[in-house]
Structures are given as C-alpha cells and as structure tokens.
Scaffold this motif. Sequence first.
Motif, PDB file in Angstrom:
ATOM      1  N   VAL A  43     -33.990 -53.003 -25.238  1.00  0.00           N
ATOM      2  CA  VAL A  43     -34.455 -51.619 -25.271  1.00  0.00           C
ATOM      3  C   VAL A  43     -34.159 -51.079 -23.883  1.00  0.00           C
ATOM      4  O   VAL A  43     -34.443 -51.725 -22.880  1.00  0.00           O
ATOM      5  CB  VAL A  43     -35.950 -51.503 -25.666  1.00  0.00           C
ATOM      6  N   ARG A  44     -33.521 -49.882 -23.844  1.00  0.00           N
ATOM      7  CA  ARG A  44     -33.111 -49.366 -22.531  1.00  0.00           C
ATOM      8  C   ARG A  44     -33.035 -47.850 -22.623  1.00  0.00           C
ATOM      9  O   ARG A  44     -33.176 -47.270 -23.691  1.00  0.00           O
ATOM     10  CB  ARG A  44     -31.795 -50.005 -22.033  1.00  0.00           C
ATOM     11  N   GLY A  45     -32.807 -47.229 -21.449  1.00  0.00           N
ATOM     12  CA  GLY A  45     -32.890 -45.769 -21.371  1.00  0.00           C
ATOM     13  C   GLY A  45     -34.310 -45.427 -20.951  1.00  0.00           C
ATOM     14  O   GLY A  45     -35.277 -45.930 -21.547  1.00  0.00           O
ATOM     15  N   ALA A  46     -34.433 -44.557 -19.919  1.00  0.00           N
ATOM     16  CA  ALA A  46     -35.737 -44.351 -19.276  1.00  0.00           C
ATOM     17  C   ALA A  46     -36.879 -44.013 -20.245  1.00  0.00           C
ATOM     18  O   ALA A  46     -37.908 -44.702 -20.256  1.00  0.00           O
ATOM     19  CB  ALA A  46     -35.596 -43.299 -18.179  1.00  0.00           C
ATOM     20  N   PRO A  47     -36.746 -42.972 -21.094  1.00  0.00           N
ATOM     21  CA  PRO A  47     -37.888 -42.657 -21.962  1.00  0.00           C
ATOM     22  C   PRO A  47     -38.189 -43.762 -22.981  1.00  0.00           C
ATOM     23  O   PRO A  47     -39.368 -44.009 -23.302  1.00  0.00           O
ATOM     24  CB  PRO A  47     -37.461 -41.366 -22.673  1.00  0.00           C
ATOM     25  N   THR A  86     -40.709 -55.097 -14.842  1.00  0.00           N
ATOM     26  CA  THR A  86     -39.471 -55.531 -15.515  1.00  0.00           C
ATOM     27  C   THR A  86     -38.226 -54.801 -15.034  1.00  0.00           C
ATOM     28  O   THR A  86     -37.170 -55.397 -14.889  1.00  0.00           O
ATOM     29  CB  THR A  86     -39.590 -55.378 -17.049  1.00  0.00           C
ATOM     30  N   ARG A  87     -38.355 -53.477 -14.805  1.00  0.00           N
ATOM     31  CA  ARG A  87     -37.200 -52.711 -14.290  1.00  0.00           C
ATOM     32  C   ARG A  87     -37.728 -51.685 -13.281  1.00  0.00           C
ATOM     33  O   ARG A  87     -38.674 -50.970 -13.575  1.00  0.00           O
ATOM     34  CB  ARG A  87     -36.439 -52.016 -15.423  1.00  0.00           C
ATOM     35  N   PRO A  88     -37.081 -51.595 -12.126  1.00  0.00           N
ATOM     36  CA  PRO A  88     -37.670 -50.774 -11.060  1.00  0.00           C
ATOM     37  C   PRO A  88     -37.266 -49.298 -11.010  1.00  0.00           C
ATOM     38  O   PRO A  88     -37.968 -48.501 -10.398  1.00  0.00           O
ATOM     39  CB  PRO A  88     -37.170 -51.477  -9.786  1.00  0.00           C
ATOM     40  N   ALA A 244     -31.381 -40.140  -9.901  1.00  0.00           N
ATOM     41  CA  ALA A 244     -30.892 -41.505 -10.140  1.00  0.00           C
ATOM     42  C   ALA A 244     -30.516 -41.614 -11.604  1.00  0.00           C
ATOM     43  O   ALA A 244     -31.276 -41.208 -12.482  1.00  0.00           O
ATOM     44  CB  ALA A 244     -31.975 -42.534  -9.816  1.00  0.00           C
ATOM     45  N   ASN A 245     -29.328 -42.112 -11.861  1.00  0.00           N
ATOM     46  CA  ASN A 245     -28.887 -42.360 -13.240  1.00  0.00           C
ATOM     47  C   ASN A 245     -27.897 -43.517 -13.196  1.00  0.00           C
ATOM     48  O   ASN A 245     -27.587 -44.047 -12.121  1.00  0.00           O
ATOM     49  CB  ASN A 245     -28.264 -41.084 -13.836  1.00  0.00           C
ATOM     50  N   LYS A 246     -27.421 -43.914 -14.346  1.00  0.00           N
ATOM     51  CA  LYS A 246     -26.535 -45.069 -14.467  1.00  0.00           C
ATOM     52  C   LYS A 246     -25.416 -45.056 -13.429  1.00  0.00           C
ATOM     53  O   LYS A 246     -24.828 -44.008 -13.155  1.00  0.00           O
ATOM     54  CB  LYS A 246     -25.950 -45.082 -15.892  1.00  0.00           C
ATOM     55  N   ILE A 247     -25.143 -46.210 -12.877  1.00  0.00           N
ATOM     56  CA  ILE A 247     -24.085 -46.355 -11.877  1.00  0.00           C
ATOM     57  C   ILE A 247     -22.795 -45.688 -12.393  1.00  0.00           C
ATOM     58  O   ILE A 247     -22.405 -45.891 -13.548  1.00  0.00           O
ATOM     59  CB  ILE A 247     -23.861 -47.858 -11.534  1.00  0.00           C
TER      60      ILE A 247
END
Length: 347
Positions: A43-47, A86-88, A244-247
């Motif tokens: 599961v990924r993506g900020a929201p 888990t993710r910063p 901040a967003n995906k590299i």
Amino acid sequence: MNAIIWQNNQLKLLDQTKLPGTMEYITCNDYRTVGEAIKCLSVRGAPAIGAAAAYGLVVGAQQVEANDRKTFLEKLEAIAGELGATRPTAVNLRWALDRMLMRLNTAPEQDTLELKKIMLEEAHAIYNEDVESNRRMGAYGQELLPEEARVLTHCNAGALATAGYGTALGVIRAAHEKGKKVSVYADETRPLLQGARLTSWEMVQEGIPVTLITDNMAGYLMSKKMIDCVVVGADRITANGDVANKIGTYGVAVLANHHKIPFYVAAPLSTIDMSLASGEEIPIEERDAKEVTHHGGQPMAPDGVQVWNPAFDVTPNPLVQAIITEKGVILPPYQENLAKICKRQEV
Ligand code: MRU
C-alpha cells in the motif's frame, strides 16, 4: 479498484507490488502486517498510507486485550508509534495516526469496546473524507486544464494512492468526465515503476488515453511542444509551498519551467505540514539499494557498486504554479496563502 477495503470487520490491502499482473489482497489480522505492507509498498501513496495506518490502528486495537482505558490508550500509543515509523516522508501517515489518537484521547468513554467502535468510525471518516476531498480537488483542478490537454504526470497519484479517485489523476479524471479531450503521458518512474505499473494501468482501465515514457524522455517530449501541463501529487508540502514527491519530480518541474509549461501539484490539506518552514526540513526516505541494482530479481549492476536511492525529492516552491486542494486552487505567495487556507480549516 480499491487499494483499501474494510469488510467483515477485516482490513484488506491490495498488494500493489504485484500490479498490473496480479490482483491480490493481503488480509491484515495483525497491525504488524499493515506496517509491513506500508514498508514494502504493497500500500503506497501518501493519502492511502494514512488511511491504511488508521485502519491498522483499529486492527491493533482488536489485538489489545486490556479492559481499562489507561492501559488501552498506552498500548495504542505504542502501536501508533510502530506504524508511524514505517515510512518517514508522507506526512499523511503521522497526520492520520495523530487524528486517531486525538479522537481516542478526547472520547469520554471508559469501556474499551466502545473505544474500539469509535476508532473504527474515525478510520471510516478518514477514508470517506479522502475520497470526497479528491473529488473536490478534481473539480477545482480540472478548470486549470485547457479543452484539449496533454498532461504529463510522475509516479502514481491515482485511486491506488488514495482512498479513491486520486489527486493528480483525480484532476485528470474530472477533466475527462467534463468532456475535455485529455490525454496522459505517464513517466515510468524508476526505480519502482509506479508510473508504468499503476498510473498507466488506471488510465487504460478507465479508457483515458495514456502514453508511457521512460523518465529520461520527458525533456525531449516538452521540447517538441507535446505537453500542455504537468500535474503531480505530493507526500508533504511545507509552509512555504516546497513540495516533496516521488524522486524525479524535481527534474520534471525544472524541465517544465524551462519550457514554460505550467507545473501543478494536487494534494489534500492533510499533506500540508505547516510545522515545517521549508522543504529542507522534510525527512527523505532512502530505500534498499536492490531497488536500483535489480529488476524482477535479476541484477542490472555489478556486485559491490555503491548506490544512492532516495525515494523522494523536493521541488522548490518557485517552480510550482499552483497547488490544487479540496478547498480550492492556491496560488503564490504560498507562505501567506497556505497559512490562510490551513487556518480556515482549523475553524
Ligand atoms: O513511494 P510511493 O509510491 O508511496 O510514492 C508515492 C508518491 O510519491 C505520490 O506521488 C504521492 O504520495 C502522492 S499520492 C496521491
């Protein structure tokens, strides 16, 4: 296409690492399973991470056996700490957990069964509000797109990255639903290919024309005047409007500005972190070297090579023409306008 499902009192997370080939849900009966799913990007993506963590805390509450309120709250604080670590980078994770804990701490109920019920209601509220926010964002954002729009996007900020509909892809969906002639260019988004695997999958399913490019093609595409605007999502936006967003997002923003192409960011207010003055303060996650050196389990680089693998980058606010939120489109000066909109939200 639901990334997160609460069904029969159970949390199910779509394993996005297996898309587009396989659609498989992970059943989470342990909050640690939720933590693992967030860590490994099932599961990924900020929201979506925020909503999954909120439900993760509900799963954790089901595991807690304490009958007194004080012990119950202490145990949940500890579980929230684990899930939050888990993710910063995506601030929605901490935002959702804090909101859950706040609801819990301010509830007068003593009975832990009642408190568990309240937690589930709050997780549902976070989930439902996110879908609603995305729809609003879509409605505001689509107005920025011309009648015929060739839109470049990076990573996946779609239904899969949220509770539904998407942020950047929500804007694209809304324009498409309005009858605008929208087509999408999707950066593949190395190293984990969220653009190739997820964004193009969402668009193909919906019948929105999509063309996949590798990340290094974006500049040439823009130079050929084949892009009308860029729309991306965000993992955290600071008080001055840095994003901040995906590299790879920063590179796209520099290119867009060079070519005088509008660069828009679509994100809910839960992604705005007014406690940080600028992007320099955002913690940037660094991930396993293998994500860069290997593909499909096969090595693509020599053993022993050094690797740098930041998962996100920061786009400075002068490169962002507008931030699309559920409360409207925010224009520069961001320092002032973000403060106004966040203050209005608190009231
Ligand atoms: O590492 P990921 O796949 O979680 O990164 C996702 C992104 O960078 C998205 O663009 C961002 O979270 C916005 S999702 C609406």
